[in-house]
Design an enzyme around this catalytic site. Structure first.
Site, short mmCIF file in Angstrom:
data_model
loop_
_atom_site.label_atom_id
_atom_site.label_comp_id
_atom_site.label_asym_id
_atom_site.label_seq_id
_atom_site.Cartn_x
_atom_site.Cartn_y
_atom_site.Cartn_z
N MET A 14 0.77 -1.42 -0.29
CA MET A 14 0.24 -0.11 0.04
C MET A 14 0.72 1.41 0.02
O MET A 14 0.32 2.39 -0.26
CB MET A 14 -0.85 0.08 1.15
CG MET A 14 -2.04 -0.95 1.40
SD MET A 14 -3.37 -0.13 0.27
CE MET A 14 -3.95 1.03 1.22
N LYS A 64 15.22 -5.00 7.06
CA LYS A 64 15.32 -4.02 8.05
C LYS A 64 16.75 -3.98 9.14
O LYS A 64 16.99 -3.03 9.41
CB LYS A 64 14.24 -3.98 8.98
CG LYS A 64 12.83 -3.55 8.31
CD LYS A 64 11.77 -3.52 9.46
CE LYS A 64 10.56 -3.14 8.67
NZ LYS A 64 9.30 -3.11 9.35
N GLY A 241 -5.48 -2.54 13.56
CA GLY A 241 -3.97 -2.50 13.37
C GLY A 241 -3.77 -1.82 12.00
O GLY A 241 -2.39 -1.13 11.79
#
Ligand code: ATR
Length: 277
Positions: A14, A64, A241
């Protein structure tokens, strides 16, 4: 301004849609694209990015932690969490940040401005990357106690030790936490349990939930998880969430551009899109 999201796989992220809304709101001349990087091409692709004059990028699974080796500096939060989701590139220098935990907290406070105070007893379910971000962000907030529970208890123990905090932070097994559930005012699921296609699973049994407790889930597929449905049926106040992601994006965008986005006009369409995912 050129912005990216790196990760693998990226699928139906998204983030490009979200950042396009931000770019339009501030009428900036900027782009935000997906850059899927296969694990065996990571080093060479990052080296090429360094040469490319990019302005910033987000980092998602599985990079990450891996990205840290390629940064020139990192802010304290990202250092302590040991993971970076946002990189700001300025004059060839790359700086790492982590906006995941702060994004979560912003979303919680928008819906429950009084959730965190000196009497709040918090239960965190999970001890993975998402949990780390949220727990480190919570350390800057008022609370009475913070308890971490996890399927693998040793992992919860390691997380609590790494916090190096003198506040009341403890570990309980899932069974203990279920038994003591009445003693928690805010319960946060940071695990992926309950996410499609395992939407029938619960991270923890809610039978002993204190009515009025806030029950928060970072899973947003489905938007209303079984965990939230059960919590609501017992009288709990539920926190969805999906707004963690858009708040995390807002904070990244602010780091790149200095612009503070108003999410209010974007949230209705965002929520509609999340439900269709
Ligand atoms: P993330 O970055 O999304 O947090 P992670 O670091 O892999 O991902 O952590 C996943 C978390 O969800 C962990 O707390 C994990 O519990 P374990 O440490 O015991 O693995 C939890 N989790 C994932 N699947 C689970 C399941 N089926 N039942 C219980 N806990 C689960």
């Amino acid at each position: 301004m050129r912005l990216l999201l790196i990760g693998y796989p990226l699928g139906h992220s998204m983030s490009p849609w979200i950042h396009q809304q931000f770019i339009s709101q501030h009428q900036l001349n900027a782009s935000y694209h997906l850059k899927e990087i296969k694990p065996d091409q990571f080093a060479q692709t990052i080296a090429a990015l360094k040469q490319s004059g990019i302005d910033g990028f987000n980092v998602t699974i599985p990079y990450k932690e891996k990205i840290i080796d390629y940064l020139d500096d990192m802010d304290e939060t990202a250092k302590r969490i040991g993971a970076v989701n946002t990189v700001v590139c300025k004059n060839g220098k790359w700086s790492g940040y982590n906006t995941d935990g702060a994004g979560y907290l912003a979303s919680l406070k928008q819906h429950f401005p009084d959730a965190l105070h000196s009497d709040t007893r918090i239960l965190i379910i999970g001890a993975g990357g998402a949990s780390r971000g949220i727990v480190f962000a919570l350390l800057n907030e008022p609370f009475q106690s913070l308890t971490v529970t996890n399927r693998t208890e040793a992992r919860a123990q390691t997380l609590v030790e790494q916090l190096e905090s003198d506040r009341l932070i403890t570990v309980q097994s899932i069974t203990e936490a279920e038994h003591n559930l009445k003693k928690f005012d805010l319960i946060i699921n940071t695990t992926s349990v309950g996410m499609d296609p395992q939407s029938d699973e619960l991270p923890l049994d809610l039978a002993q939930l204190q009515p009025q407790a806030i029950v928060s889930d970072i899973v947003y597929k489905p938007l209303k998880t079984k965990f939230l449905t059960e919590a609501e049926s017992i009288g709990g106040q539920i926190h969805y969430g999906h707004e963690m992601l858009i708040n995390q994006a807002k904070l990244s965008f602010q780091l790149w551009t200095g612009k503070i986005t108003d999410l209010t006009p974007i949230l209705p369409e965002y929520t509609k899109k999340i439900k269709l995912k």
